[in-house]
Write a protein that holds these residues in place. Structure first.
Motif, short mmCIF file in Angstrom:
data_model
loop_
_atom_site.label_atom_id
_atom_site.label_comp_id
_atom_site.label_asym_id
_atom_site.label_seq_id
_atom_site.Cartn_x
_atom_site.Cartn_y
_atom_site.Cartn_z
N ILE A 83 8.52 14.01 -70.96
CA ILE A 83 7.36 13.52 -69.95
C ILE A 83 6.28 14.22 -70.74
O ILE A 83 5.88 15.29 -71.20
CB ILE A 83 7.60 14.33 -68.64
CG1 ILE A 83 8.99 14.44 -68.04
CG2 ILE A 83 6.12 14.49 -67.90
CD1 ILE A 83 9.19 15.10 -66.78
N GLU A 91 2.46 14.30 -69.29
CA GLU A 91 1.62 14.40 -67.90
C GLU A 91 -0.07 13.91 -68.10
O GLU A 91 -0.54 13.13 -67.17
CB GLU A 91 1.58 15.61 -67.00
CG GLU A 91 3.08 15.97 -66.71
CD GLU A 91 3.09 17.27 -65.82
OE1 GLU A 91 1.91 17.87 -65.70
OE2 GLU A 91 3.96 17.53 -65.00
N ASN A 92 -0.47 14.20 -69.13
CA ASN A 92 -1.79 13.74 -69.64
C ASN A 92 -2.06 13.76 -71.09
O ASN A 92 -2.23 14.64 -71.70
CB ASN A 92 -2.73 14.75 -68.76
CG ASN A 92 -4.34 14.20 -69.14
OD1 ASN A 92 -4.54 13.18 -69.82
ND2 ASN A 92 -5.25 14.70 -68.45
N PHE A 98 -0.13 8.79 -68.66
CA PHE A 98 1.12 9.46 -68.31
C PHE A 98 2.22 8.66 -68.87
O PHE A 98 2.19 7.27 -68.82
CB PHE A 98 1.29 9.39 -66.77
CG PHE A 98 2.67 9.65 -66.22
CD1 PHE A 98 3.33 10.80 -66.26
CD2 PHE A 98 3.58 8.61 -65.93
CE1 PHE A 98 4.13 11.31 -65.84
CE2 PHE A 98 4.76 9.03 -65.31
CZ PHE A 98 5.20 10.18 -65.38
N ARG A 151 -0.46 11.81 -64.24
CA ARG A 151 0.13 12.45 -62.84
C ARG A 151 1.33 13.43 -63.21
O ARG A 151 1.69 13.97 -64.22
CB ARG A 151 0.97 10.96 -62.42
CG ARG A 151 1.78 10.58 -63.28
CD ARG A 151 2.06 8.96 -62.70
NE ARG A 151 3.27 9.14 -61.45
CZ ARG A 151 3.52 8.17 -60.98
NH1 ARG A 151 3.24 6.89 -61.36
NH2 ARG A 151 4.47 8.50 -60.08
N ILE A 152 1.87 14.10 -62.07
CA ILE A 152 2.92 14.85 -62.11
C ILE A 152 4.31 14.22 -61.78
O ILE A 152 4.33 13.26 -61.03
CB ILE A 152 2.85 16.05 -61.06
CG1 ILE A 152 1.55 16.70 -60.97
CG2 ILE A 152 3.92 16.95 -61.03
CD1 ILE A 152 1.20 17.58 -62.47
#
Length: 602
Positions: free
Chosen positions: A88, A90-91, A112, A137-138
């Protein structure tokens, strides 16, 4: 010096190449999953990415035109190094590994990224199912579980390569062809019928020759599948030779059912049907000896501009599901005339009350409380024999009475709903659904009439629902969109029927003010026996819940199906496990006393 990592990487790339997937054409089995991922996670881009030695190549891509990028700038290259975890970002602008990446600083402007690793049967990580967004985003645990499950589905598909017999058959299936006969499969055949509407004029007519071969099942039991398949292939070849002069579209629309569409009106060349019957009944030579086939042939009309392809297929199913004597004592070549007779008597049947509305309950899976009904037409002829609902619809089409029949259906249903509301004041959510031909949603006059009728019957907002088949939704027509908005503003909700069969529409459902998704019964039928059906059903239910929509499972017939649907989070079930369609009187008792799964009804 060659390191352990070098050896491992060489083995990983070799495992990828052995799958023979790189630089191959798109396949529906992968495309469908990225479309689902894009919709479920509400992202602009979803990919099946295979990481080669110096590039990442996209076996499936949705929202991105490029087919490959260099491996050195690939996010997926990082993901395959941690195969047990969802990778992942996220940013990306704030991540030192990617802040200067050209895919971040320029198109596709990645912010993301989440990737779940795809592995071979030997455990080599060869790529990812990944989703990309242009804003940070998360990605919580629930999201990660969904992505991991979808990646597992892709990994299972990866081992089905053209190197195996199963893989060869699957390749045929995903191309829209039946793996035994090489005719169109059922879904593709229906699409071909529906496509005729786009290219034919309003007066075009066709004949559908439907052939049922019920002996195939016993042949498999007595000998083996291979013998049955060889006989089926021989019979297909015979029919195709006889129809070669006509031009035709052919499909295997069921395990023992074939369909051949030929041009023409009600007049079929004299002797053709007899010739087909003769060819079908000739013995077939096999290694086990001479096989004597048994076939049933029926003839149907198809008017592509005025008739829905799904309704035609339903009529074929209904006819073949009954005994030949029950449906008609006429020879196959006269079935068309029987249909025309129905069309001539429809208006009289409506006037004399031979047509009635029946109601199949929609039941809350959690509480067994009736949450509404689907209104369905039932027609009995003069001697009390039931006429298949698709035949009723075709008769209305042929006689030009479809709009009149639809409005009659609305009035009857609204009358029953008004009486139920007055007597029981059923708490929301409660709705009665009426099937509406999609072209009427395009008619401002029809929409005006529907809105006026709802007001006349004093129905509460949200208690009436219009059902439309998913593959007939017209999302880019401004008149249709405006009419749908008007209906919703006037208190009439919209439901999508047979959801899950028209994958191309997944990306635009957010444009329509939907209230209900009805999961196609073909998925429910194979629950627990087909991983694809389980996956798609779970995905559709999750999609509905995330969008705050009702999820209704059609065709629920067993407690096992009901248990699985409950585990998946489905809210409402409809099917014979609860009750068939019943009269208003019986439906009223369901509202008064409730209904249990498996209970006998009358």
């Amino acid at each position: 010096m060659i390191t352990h990592d070098d050896i491992w990487e060489e083995a990983r790339v070799s495992a990828l190449h052995n799958l023979q997937l790189l630089d191959t054409p798109a396949e529906a089995r992968f495309d469908r999953v990225v479309q689902l991922a894009r919709t479920i996670f509400q992202v602009p881009i979803a990919l099946v990415s295979l990481v080669d030695s110096d590039r990442q190549w996209f076996k499936a891509h949705c929202g991105l035109e490029a087919r490959q990028t260099p491996r050195k700038v690939s996010f997926c290259n990082h993901a395959i190094k941690t195969p047990s975890q969802i990778f992942i970002v996220e940013n990306a602008l704030e991540d030192p590994r990617f802040c200067d990446n050209p895919l971040v600083l320029g198109p596709p402007d990645i912010r993301f990224y989440a990737g779940a690793v795809l592995s071979t049967i030997d455990g080599f990580p060869i790529g990812t199912l990944c989703i990309i967004d242009t804003k940070p985003r998360i990605f919580d645990e629930n999201d990660q579980t969904k992505l991991r499950e979808m990646a597992g589905f892709i990994s299972a598909e990866l081992i089905m390569t053209p190197e195996t017999e199963a893989g060869r058959q699957l390749a045929r299936v995903t191309s829209g062809l039946d793996p035994v006969t090489s005719l169109y499969d059922s879904d593709s055949f229906k699409r071909q019928l529906a496509n005729l509407r786009e290219v034919m004029d309003t007066n075009s007519q066709f004949n559908l020759i439907a052939i049922q071969l019920p002996f195939l099942f016993s042949l498999k039991q007595r000998f083996n599948v291979q013998t049955a398949d060889l006989v089926l292939i021989e019979l297909c070849s015979r029919i195709q030779k006889e129809l070669a002069a006509y031009g035709y579209v052919a499909g295997r629309i069921g395990p023992d059912t074939l369909a051949f569409l030929i041009s023409g009106g009600t007049a079929v060349e004299e002797g053709l049907m007899d010739l087909i019957n003769e060819k079908l009944l000739d013995p077939v030579s096999t290694s086990t000896g001479q096989i004597a086939p048994k076939a049933r042939v029926e003839l149907f009309e198809y008017h592509p501009y005025h008739q829905d392809a799904n309704d035609l297929m339903l009529m074929v199913d209904k006819v073949f599901s009954q005994s030949e004597e029950t449906y008609s004592s006429l020879p196959a070549s006269l079935q068309v005339h029987s249909a025309l007779k129905l069309a001539r008597t429809l208006e009289q049947a409506m006037a004399e009350g031979q047509i009635k509305m029946y109601y199949q309950p929609k039941v809350c899976i959690e509480t067994d409380r009736v949450r509404g009904f689907e209104a369905l037409i039932r027609w009995w002829d003069e001697d009390g024999s039931p006429i298949p609902p698709p035949a009723t619809i075709q008769a209305a089409e042929d006689s030009g009475l479809l709009e009149e029949l639809t409005l009659w259906t609305l009035k009857e249903t609204m009358g029953a709903l008004h009486r139920w509301v007055e007597r029981f004041s059923p708490p929301e959510p409660f709705s009665v659904a009426v099937n509406i031909p999609p072209r009427f949603i395009q008619s401002e006059q029809f929409v005006d009439t529907a809105i006026d009728l709802r007001e006349r019957y004093e129905l509460p907002f949200g208690y009436l629902e219009f059902e439309i088949l998913e593959n007939r939704l017209i999302n880019d027509d401004p008149i249709t969109i405006r009419n749908i908005d008007r209906l919703v503003e006037a208190g009439i909700d919209l439901a999508v029927d047979d959801f899950g069969t028209g994958y191309g529409s997944l990306t635009y459902l957010s444009k329509l003010p939907l209230k209900t998704l009805k999961i196609d019964r073909s998925f429910i039928k194979t629950l627990s026996g087909d991983p694809t059906s389980d996956f798609l059903t779970r995905s559709v239910i999750g999609m509905a819940l995330n969008a705050d929509l009702n999820a209704v499972a059609e065709g629920v017939e067993t407690l096992e199906q009901l248990t699985l649907l409950k585990e998946m989070g489905c809210q409402i079930a409809q099917g014979f496990l609860y009750a068939p369609a019943v009269s208003e009187e019986v439906a009223t008792t369901f509202l008064e006393h409730g209904i249990q799964p498996g209970a006998e009804t009358s």
